[in-house]
Design a protein around this motif. Structure first.
Motif, PDB file in Angstrom:
ATOM      1  N   VAL A 194       8.747  -1.904  -9.432  1.00 17.62           N
ATOM      2  CA  VAL A 194       7.247  -2.105  -9.599  1.00 17.62           C
ATOM      3  C   VAL A 194       6.495  -1.062 -10.446  1.00 17.62           C
ATOM      4  CG1 VAL A 194       5.098  -2.034  -8.008  1.00 17.62           C
ATOM      5  CG2 VAL A 194       7.126  -2.809  -7.014  1.00 17.62           C
ATOM      6  N   THR A 195       5.803  -1.619 -11.327  1.00 18.03           N
ATOM      7  CA  THR A 195       5.100  -0.564 -12.389  1.00 18.03           C
ATOM      8  C   THR A 195       3.635  -0.528 -11.873  1.00 18.03           C
ATOM      9  OG1 THR A 195       4.358  -2.554 -13.489  1.00 18.03           O
ATOM     10  CG2 THR A 195       6.549  -1.634 -14.238  1.00 18.03           C
ATOM     11  N   VAL A 196       3.272   0.801 -12.565  1.00 13.85           N
ATOM     12  CA  VAL A 196       1.721   1.096 -12.085  1.00 13.85           C
ATOM     13  C   VAL A 196       0.683   0.276 -12.236  1.00 13.85           C
ATOM     14  CG1 VAL A 196       1.236   2.247 -14.394  1.00 13.85           C
ATOM     15  CG2 VAL A 196       0.344   3.194 -12.381  1.00 13.85           C
ATOM     16  N   ASP A 197       1.147  -0.619 -13.612  1.00 15.62           N
ATOM     17  CA  ASP A 197      -0.116  -1.478 -13.651  1.00 15.62           C
ATOM     18  C   ASP A 197      -0.137  -2.757 -12.438  1.00 15.62           C
ATOM     19  OD1 ASP A 197       2.309  -2.345 -15.063  1.00 15.62           O
ATOM     20  OD2 ASP A 197       1.444  -4.255 -15.406  1.00 15.62           O
ATOM     21  N   ASP A 198       0.995  -2.748 -11.813  1.00 16.73           N
ATOM     22  CA  ASP A 198       1.175  -3.939 -10.639  1.00 16.73           C
ATOM     23  C   ASP A 198       0.635  -3.382  -9.366  1.00 16.73           C
ATOM     24  OD1 ASP A 198       2.980  -5.428 -12.275  1.00 16.73           O
ATOM     25  OD2 ASP A 198       4.673  -4.290 -11.641  1.00 16.73           O
ATOM     26  N   VAL A 199       0.298  -2.155  -9.149  1.00 18.53           N
ATOM     27  CA  VAL A 199      -0.500  -1.673  -8.139  1.00 18.53           C
ATOM     28  C   VAL A 199      -1.803  -1.020  -8.309  1.00 18.53           C
ATOM     29  CG1 VAL A 199       1.556  -0.965  -7.056  1.00 18.53           C
ATOM     30  CG2 VAL A 199       0.441   0.859  -8.396  1.00 18.53           C
ATOM     31  N   ILE A 200      -2.505  -1.130  -9.571  1.00 19.12           N
ATOM     32  CA  ILE A 200      -3.711  -0.898  -9.729  1.00 19.12           C
ATOM     33  C   ILE A 200      -4.763  -1.597  -8.631  1.00 19.12           C
ATOM     34  CG2 ILE A 200      -5.701  -0.901 -11.378  1.00 19.12           C
ATOM     35  CD1 ILE A 200      -3.587  -0.367 -13.712  1.00 19.12           C
ATOM     36  N   ASP A 201      -4.408  -3.156  -8.472  1.00 19.93           N
ATOM     37  CA  ASP A 201      -5.561  -3.499  -7.761  1.00 19.93           C
ATOM     38  C   ASP A 201      -5.153  -3.244  -6.416  1.00 19.93           C
ATOM     39  OD1 ASP A 201      -6.377  -5.134  -9.876  1.00 19.93           O
ATOM     40  OD2 ASP A 201      -5.181  -6.861  -9.581  1.00 19.93           O
ATOM     41  N   VAL A 202      -4.074  -3.091  -6.027  1.00 23.82           N
ATOM     42  CA  VAL A 202      -3.839  -2.481  -4.574  1.00 23.82           C
ATOM     43  C   VAL A 202      -4.234  -1.150  -4.379  1.00 23.82           C
ATOM     44  CG1 VAL A 202      -2.017  -1.718  -2.937  1.00 23.82           C
ATOM     45  CG2 VAL A 202      -1.568  -3.670  -4.631  1.00 23.82           C
ATOM     46  N   ILE A 203      -4.436  -0.120  -5.299  1.00 29.61           N
ATOM     47  CA  ILE A 203      -4.892   1.108  -5.102  1.00 29.61           C
ATOM     48  C   ILE A 203      -6.633   0.994  -4.962  1.00 29.61           C
ATOM     49  CG2 ILE A 203      -5.432   3.155  -6.493  1.00 29.61           C
ATOM     50  CD1 ILE A 203      -2.555   2.957  -7.454  1.00 29.61           C
TER      51      ILE A 203
ATOM     52  N   GLU B 112       0.835  -1.365   0.047  1.00 29.35           N
ATOM     53  CA  GLU B 112      -0.125   0.145  -0.094  1.00 29.35           C
ATOM     54  C   GLU B 112       0.840   1.290  -0.020  1.00 29.35           C
ATOM     55  OE1 GLU B 112      -3.117   0.009   2.949  1.00 29.35           O
ATOM     56  OE2 GLU B 112      -4.169  -1.856   2.292  1.00 29.35           O
ATOM     57  N   GLU B 113       1.891   1.203   0.698  1.00 28.29           N
ATOM     58  CA  GLU B 113       2.977   2.371   0.580  1.00 28.29           C
ATOM     59  C   GLU B 113       3.537   2.425  -0.674  1.00 28.29           C
ATOM     60  OE1 GLU B 113       7.002   3.731   3.069  1.00 28.29           O
ATOM     61  OE2 GLU B 113       5.719   2.342   3.972  1.00 28.29           O
TER      62      GLU B 113
ATOM     63  N   GLN C  87      -8.304  -1.590  -3.949  1.00 28.21           N
ATOM     64  CA  GLN C  87      -8.432  -2.376  -2.636  1.00 28.21           C
ATOM     65  C   GLN C  87      -8.407  -1.237  -1.495  1.00 28.21           C
ATOM     66  OE1 GLN C  87      -5.653  -5.495  -2.219  1.00 28.21           O
ATOM     67  NE2 GLN C  87      -6.604  -6.705  -4.079  1.00 28.21           N
ATOM     68  N   GLU C  88      -7.517  -0.549  -1.668  1.00 29.12           N
ATOM     69  CA  GLU C  88      -7.433   0.615  -0.629  1.00 29.12           C
ATOM     70  C   GLU C  88      -8.717   1.527  -0.571  1.00 29.12           C
ATOM     71  OE1 GLU C  88      -4.029   3.589   1.337  1.00 29.12           O
ATOM     72  OE2 GLU C  88      -3.777   2.685  -0.604  1.00 29.12           O
ATOM     73  N   ALA C  89      -9.089   1.790  -1.905  1.00 29.62           N
ATOM     74  CA  ALA C  89      -9.984   2.774  -2.020  1.00 29.62           C
ATOM     75  C   ALA C  89     -11.517   2.290  -1.382  1.00 29.62           C
ATOM     76  CB  ALA C  89     -10.096   3.345  -3.546  1.00 29.62           C
ATOM     77  N   THR C  90     -11.529   0.966  -1.746  1.00 28.40           N
ATOM     78  CA  THR C  90     -13.010   0.179  -1.283  1.00 28.40           C
ATOM     79  C   THR C  90     -12.882   0.356   0.250  1.00 28.40           C
ATOM     80  OG1 THR C  90     -12.804  -1.313  -3.236  1.00 28.40           O
ATOM     81  CG2 THR C  90     -14.028  -1.970  -1.541  1.00 28.40           C
ATOM     82  N   ARG C  91     -11.803   0.063   0.831  1.00 30.09           N
ATOM     83  CA  ARG C  91     -11.448  -0.083   2.535  1.00 30.09           C
ATOM     84  C   ARG C  91     -11.741   1.165   2.885  1.00 30.09           C
ATOM     85  NH1 ARG C  91      -7.283  -3.986   1.961  1.00 30.09           N
ATOM     86  NH2 ARG C  91      -5.643  -2.464   1.610  1.00 30.09           N
ATOM     87  N   ASP C  92     -11.335   2.404   2.145  1.00 30.34           N
ATOM     88  CA  ASP C  92     -11.695   3.843   2.638  1.00 30.34           C
ATOM     89  C   ASP C  92     -13.195   4.099   2.856  1.00 30.34           C
ATOM     90  OD1 ASP C  92      -9.041   4.111   3.112  1.00 30.34           O
ATOM     91  OD2 ASP C  92      -8.645   5.010   1.373  1.00 30.34           O
ATOM     92  N   ILE C  93     -13.689   3.488   1.593  1.00 26.84           N
ATOM     93  CA  ILE C  93     -15.366   3.860   1.345  1.00 26.84           C
ATOM     94  C   ILE C  93     -15.913   3.136   2.633  1.00 26.84           C
ATOM     95  CG2 ILE C  93     -17.247   3.277  -0.127  1.00 26.84           C
ATOM     96  CD1 ILE C  93     -15.432   3.380  -2.321  1.00 26.84           C
TER      97      ILE C  93
END
Length: 278
Positions: free
Chosen positions: A259-268, A232-233, A270-276
């Motif tokens: 780590v490329t941007v497409d590697d962290v799309i799912d992480v981003i 997440e960091e 997931q984090e947005a969903t948790r924030d909601i």
């Protein structure tokens, strides 16, 4: 190409990535059941790999392997990486072992590790044993890092330049290695012990004087993360700095991956969903 195929091709070309996966899946299923494989190939020709993966995921199990086999080798490798883990496992069971091994051998190391995370340990051990020695070493290395860290997210396919090289020499290296790397837009510079010492963009390299040394073109202050940095960091750093890729270093500050941007799309996501729902 017949009239129906031409019409389908045009509509997909216009719709592009916004074309609904269910619609593609429906047309795909109709063509497969009718045995019209030319129509399947024409249908998928103008669909993005991620949308093909979603469409295959909507098919009955018996048709998923058939649709997948109609893809070219390069298409199959790219589409497979976008498939849901359950569909990936189903295809592993249904495809011939030779096809499976070739597919896994050609996958990017980070995508291969993500697949292995979803498979039973017994299956992973068998597949690891049958990979080429070089791919087996890379995969075993990534599997050694803790889950949800930069080490597990990263790929080892990147371009590594040296400070003493000229821009002309570096550009030749980029041309030679480009087909085998995850990205060529961010280029990293290391010393003889592979410590990360700088970074430059492909644009900087292309516009440099051919005889200019990399040490005079590169940027020395490089934002990086450690192999044990939480995913997440890593995702937040890529968002904050608007990077296409982020270098990953070990305890001795040696460059071990990116780590490329497409590697962290799912992480981003997931984090947005948790924030909601927090």
């Amino acid at each position: 190409m017949n009239e129906a195929q031409e019409s389908t091709s045009k509509s997909l070309s216009l719709a592009g990535g916004s074309y609904v996966a269910e619609e593609v899946g429906q047309k795909l299923e109709e063509s497969l059941l009718a045995g019209n494989y030319d129509a399947v190939k024409a249908l998928l020709e103008h669909v993005q790999p991620v949308d093909i993966a979603d469409a295959i995921g909507t098919l009955p199990l018996i048709l998923q392997a058939l649709a997948f086999r109609l893809l070219t080798k390069n298409e199959a490798i790219e589409v497979y990486e976008y498939l849901e883990p359950a569909v990936q496992q189903s295809l592993l069971d249904r495809l011939r072992s030779g096809e499976v091994l070739e597919l896994i051998e050609e996958m990017a190391p980070d995508d291969r590790v993500q697949l292995f995370d979803e498979l039973p340990a017994k299956v992973v051990r068998r597949l690891l044993a049958e990979l080429s020695p070089s791919e087996r070493r890379v995969t075993a290395l990534l599997l050694g890092y803790e889950s949800e860290t930069a080490g597990r997210l990263m790929t080892t396919e990147f371009i590594d330049l040296k400070e003493f090289q000229s821009a002309e020499q570096a550009l030749a290296i980029v041309r030679r290695q480009a087909p085998f790397t995850e990205t060529i837009y961010s280029l990293y510079v290391t010393d003889r012990e592979r410590h990360l010492t700088g970074i430059l963009s492909l644009r900087d390299l292309v516009t440099a004087n051919p005889q200019e040394l990399i040490r005079d073109v590169m940027t020395k202050d490089v934002v990086n993360v450690a192999t044990n940095t939480d995913q997440e960091e890593v995702a937040r750093a890529i968002q904050r700095y608007d990077f296409l890729a982020l270098p990953v270093v070990d305890r001795e500050k040696r460059l071990v991956g990116i780590v490329t941007v497409d590697d962290v799309i799912d992480v981003i996501e997931q984090e947005a969903t948790r924030d909601i729902y927090a």
